[in-house]
Design a protein around this motif. Structure first.
Motif, PDB file in Angstrom:
ATOM      1  N   LEU A   7      69.364  20.005  13.983  1.00  0.00           N
ATOM      2  CA  LEU A   7      68.152  20.128  14.584  1.00  0.00           C
ATOM      3  C   LEU A   7      67.199  20.353  13.405  1.00  0.00           C
ATOM      4  O   LEU A   7      67.557  21.005  12.356  1.00  0.00           O
ATOM      5  CB  LEU A   7      68.296  21.346  15.336  1.00  0.00           C
ATOM      6  N   ILE A   8      65.972  19.965  13.712  1.00  0.00           N
ATOM      7  CA  ILE A   8      64.742  20.133  12.654  1.00  0.00           C
ATOM      8  C   ILE A   8      63.826  20.789  13.818  1.00  0.00           C
ATOM      9  O   ILE A   8      63.307  20.198  14.758  1.00  0.00           O
ATOM     10  CB  ILE A   8      64.182  19.217  11.990  1.00  0.00           C
ATOM     11  N   ALA A   9      63.192  21.911  13.503  1.00  0.00           N
ATOM     12  CA  ALA A   9      61.756  22.306  13.949  1.00  0.00           C
ATOM     13  C   ALA A   9      60.669  22.050  13.347  1.00  0.00           C
ATOM     14  O   ALA A   9      60.596  22.151  12.001  1.00  0.00           O
ATOM     15  CB  ALA A   9      62.043  23.828  14.196  1.00  0.00           C
ATOM     16  N   TYR A  10      59.741  21.600  13.873  1.00  0.00           N
ATOM     17  CA  TYR A  10      58.526  20.822  13.488  1.00  0.00           C
ATOM     18  C   TYR A  10      57.346  21.840  13.868  1.00  0.00           C
ATOM     19  O   TYR A  10      57.174  22.489  14.962  1.00  0.00           O
ATOM     20  CB  TYR A  10      58.146  19.525  13.984  1.00  0.00           C
ATOM     21  N   ASP A  11      56.341  22.222  12.936  1.00  0.00           N
ATOM     22  CA  ASP A  11      55.166  23.074  13.340  1.00  0.00           C
ATOM     23  C   ASP A  11      54.211  22.176  14.182  1.00  0.00           C
ATOM     24  O   ASP A  11      54.478  21.059  14.346  1.00  0.00           O
ATOM     25  CB  ASP A  11      54.645  23.653  12.102  1.00  0.00           C
ATOM     26  N   GLU A  12      53.174  22.788  14.465  1.00  0.00           N
ATOM     27  CA  GLU A  12      51.929  22.095  15.134  1.00  0.00           C
ATOM     28  C   GLU A  12      51.407  21.126  14.399  1.00  0.00           C
ATOM     29  O   GLU A  12      50.715  20.164  15.052  1.00  0.00           O
ATOM     30  CB  GLU A  12      50.964  23.180  15.657  1.00  0.00           C
ATOM     31  N   ARG A  13      51.493  20.842  13.195  1.00  0.00           N
ATOM     32  CA  ARG A  13      51.223  19.619  12.337  1.00  0.00           C
ATOM     33  C   ARG A  13      52.290  18.761  12.090  1.00  0.00           C
ATOM     34  O   ARG A  13      52.049  17.835  11.223  1.00  0.00           O
ATOM     35  CB  ARG A  13      50.261  20.258  10.960  1.00  0.00           C
ATOM     36  N   ASP A  14      53.396  18.930  12.881  1.00  0.00           N
ATOM     37  CA  ASP A  14      54.300  17.945  12.675  1.00  0.00           C
ATOM     38  C   ASP A  14      55.157  18.026  11.249  1.00  0.00           C
ATOM     39  O   ASP A  14      55.804  16.934  10.851  1.00  0.00           O
ATOM     40  CB  ASP A  14      54.147  16.536  12.894  1.00  0.00           C
ATOM     41  N   ARG A  15      55.056  19.078  10.559  1.00  0.00           N
ATOM     42  CA  ARG A  15      55.882  19.450   9.437  1.00  0.00           C
ATOM     43  C   ARG A  15      57.065  20.009   9.644  1.00  0.00           C
ATOM     44  O   ARG A  15      57.243  20.975  10.458  1.00  0.00           O
ATOM     45  CB  ARG A  15      54.841  20.222   8.618  1.00  0.00           C
ATOM     46  N   PRO A  16      58.120  19.506   9.025  1.00  0.00           N
ATOM     47  CA  PRO A  16      59.540  20.043   9.268  1.00  0.00           C
ATOM     48  C   PRO A  16      59.559  21.397   8.534  1.00  0.00           C
ATOM     49  O   PRO A  16      59.177  21.669   7.419  1.00  0.00           O
ATOM     50  CB  PRO A  16      60.596  19.005   8.495  1.00  0.00           C
ATOM     51  N   VAL A  17      60.057  22.551   9.398  1.00  0.00           N
ATOM     52  CA  VAL A  17      59.679  23.929   8.700  1.00  0.00           C
ATOM     53  C   VAL A  17      61.045  24.775   8.957  1.00  0.00           C
ATOM     54  O   VAL A  17      61.216  25.869   8.386  1.00  0.00           O
ATOM     55  CB  VAL A  17      58.555  24.657   9.625  1.00  0.00           C
ATOM     56  N   ALA A  18      61.966  24.253   9.585  1.00  0.00           N
ATOM     57  CA  ALA A  18      63.317  25.105   9.943  1.00  0.00           C
ATOM     58  C   ALA A  18      64.448  23.836  10.201  1.00  0.00           C
ATOM     59  O   ALA A  18      64.138  23.069  10.958  1.00  0.00           O
ATOM     60  CB  ALA A  18      63.181  26.195  11.069  1.00  0.00           C
ATOM     61  N   THR A  19      65.708  24.300   9.785  1.00  0.00           N
ATOM     62  CA  THR A  19      66.718  23.468  10.434  1.00  0.00           C
ATOM     63  C   THR A  19      67.808  24.079  10.553  1.00  0.00           C
ATOM     64  O   THR A  19      68.129  25.512  10.007  1.00  0.00           O
ATOM     65  CB  THR A  19      66.919  22.256   8.955  1.00  0.00           C
ATOM     66  N   GLY A  20      68.985  23.454  11.112  1.00  0.00           N
ATOM     67  CA  GLY A  20      70.447  24.248  11.286  1.00  0.00           C
ATOM     68  C   GLY A  20      71.242  22.937  11.971  1.00  0.00           C
ATOM     69  O   GLY A  20      70.660  22.349  12.837  1.00  0.00           O
ATOM     70  N   GLY A  21      72.433  23.384  11.840  1.00  0.00           N
ATOM     71  CA  GLY A  21      73.375  22.545  12.459  1.00  0.00           C
ATOM     72  C   GLY A  21      74.753  22.879  12.857  1.00  0.00           C
ATOM     73  O   GLY A  21      74.803  24.104  12.112  1.00  0.00           O
ATOM     74  N   TRP A  22      75.389  22.321  13.514  1.00  0.00           N
ATOM     75  CA  TRP A  22      76.871  23.015  13.680  1.00  0.00           C
ATOM     76  C   TRP A  22      77.729  21.688  13.734  1.00  0.00           C
ATOM     77  O   TRP A  22      77.430  20.568  13.951  1.00  0.00           O
ATOM     78  CB  TRP A  22      76.878  23.805  15.153  1.00  0.00           C
ATOM     79  N   ARG A  23      79.056  21.866  13.328  1.00  0.00           N
ATOM     80  CA  ARG A  23      79.900  20.905  13.278  1.00  0.00           C
ATOM     81  C   ARG A  23      81.268  21.386  13.933  1.00  0.00           C
ATOM     82  O   ARG A  23      81.783  22.613  13.719  1.00  0.00           O
ATOM     83  CB  ARG A  23      80.129  20.340  11.932  1.00  0.00           C
ATOM     84  N   SER A  24      82.147  20.618  14.696  1.00  0.00           N
ATOM     85  CA  SER A  24      83.317  21.026  14.977  1.00  0.00           C
ATOM     86  C   SER A  24      84.360  21.305  14.132  1.00  0.00           C
ATOM     87  O   SER A  24      84.514  20.614  13.246  1.00  0.00           O
ATOM     88  CB  SER A  24      83.931  19.864  16.120  1.00  0.00           C
ATOM     89  N   GLN A  25      85.038  22.256  14.337  1.00  0.00           N
ATOM     90  CA  GLN A  25      86.260  22.461  13.534  1.00  0.00           C
ATOM     91  C   GLN A  25      87.271  23.088  14.353  1.00  0.00           C
ATOM     92  O   GLN A  25      86.875  23.772  15.592  1.00  0.00           O
ATOM     93  CB  GLN A  25      85.989  23.659  12.537  1.00  0.00           C
TER      94      GLN A  25
ATOM     95  N   ASN B 220      58.358  22.412  17.826  1.00  0.00           N
ATOM     96  CA  ASN B 220      59.134  21.359  18.528  1.00  0.00           C
ATOM     97  C   ASN B 220      60.307  21.242  18.006  1.00  0.00           C
ATOM     98  O   ASN B 220      60.450  20.985  16.733  1.00  0.00           O
ATOM     99  CB  ASN B 220      58.012  20.287  18.478  1.00  0.00           C
ATOM    100  N   ILE B 221      61.411  21.350  18.530  1.00  0.00           N
ATOM    101  CA  ILE B 221      62.691  21.136  18.085  1.00  0.00           C
ATOM    102  C   ILE B 221      63.455  19.910  18.315  1.00  0.00           C
ATOM    103  O   ILE B 221      63.305  19.522  19.548  1.00  0.00           O
ATOM    104  CB  ILE B 221      63.907  22.468  18.461  1.00  0.00           C
ATOM    105  N   ARG B 222      63.839  18.916  17.563  1.00  0.00           N
ATOM    106  CA  ARG B 222      64.492  17.536  17.591  1.00  0.00           C
ATOM    107  C   ARG B 222      65.635  17.440  17.071  1.00  0.00           C
ATOM    108  O   ARG B 222      66.029  18.099  16.053  1.00  0.00           O
ATOM    109  CB  ARG B 222      63.490  16.749  16.953  1.00  0.00           C
ATOM    110  N   ARG B 223      66.408  16.890  17.585  1.00  0.00           N
ATOM    111  CA  ARG B 223      67.791  16.270  17.178  1.00  0.00           C
ATOM    112  C   ARG B 223      67.537  15.201  16.164  1.00  0.00           C
ATOM    113  O   ARG B 223      66.699  14.560  16.450  1.00  0.00           O
ATOM    114  CB  ARG B 223      68.792  15.820  18.328  1.00  0.00           C
TER     115      ARG B 223
END
Length: 161
Positions: free
Chosen positions: A50-68, A2-5
């Motif tokens: 963004l953060i990706a959460y696994d099936e047990r709702d643990r944060p397992v991946a992340t990434g972002g972008w910013r305007s330049q 599950n990917i969340r902002r």
């Protein structure tokens, strides 16, 4: 998955940022990425985190972008700078980074950004392999580490001119 902002100062974002900084410090023998980041850098419509959460709702991946846009650090108008891509060690090799990257690219494209750019380093061969396999090509160095020998910069066109 599950990917969340989330905001860059969300507790899960802070936790994963601490982990990625520790990994950078170990790989490069320093204190981690010294690039200045502000929570507001990732607030829509000028960015997203963004953060990706696994099936047990643990944060397992992340990434972002910013305007330049065109600046003294070598960015160009319409750039979306990728920051803090990270997957926790036990979840690597499952395609999570590709899914987060695709979501970030789509979000930046929808926000009108024309090019996704990133800076990584020679001691992150897995990152370089990911980005090149996703269509990123070497570009003119930009950003905080543009004068460092170990720095490698990549870009991918998101839309028209």
């Amino acid at each position: 998955m599950n990917i969340r902002r989330v905001r860059f100062d969300h507790p899960d974002a802070v936790k994963l940022n601490d982990e990625v900084q520790a990994e950078y410090a170990e790989r490069y023998g320093d204190d981690g990425d010294a690039t200045a980041l502000d929570t507001a850098d990732f607030d829509p419509p000028r960015g997203v985190y963004l953060i990706a959460y696994d099936e047990r709702d643990r944060p397992v991946a992340t990434g972002g972008w910013r305007s330049q846009d065109r600046n003294e650090e070598g960015n160009e108008d319409g750039d979306a700078e990728l920051k803090r891509m990270f997957v926790v060690a036990e979840m690597r090799g499952r395609g999570l980074a590709r899914r987060v990257l695709a979501a970030l690219e789509e979000d930046a494209r929808a926000a009108g950004r024309v090019r996704m750019v990133l800076e990584t380093g020679t001691k992150q061969p897995e990152a370089i392999a990911l980005y090149t396999s996703c269509g990123y090509e070497p570009c003119t160095k930009f950003g905080y580490y543009r004068h460092h020998e170990e720095s490698r910069c990549f870009a991918k066109r998101l839309s028209g001119t």
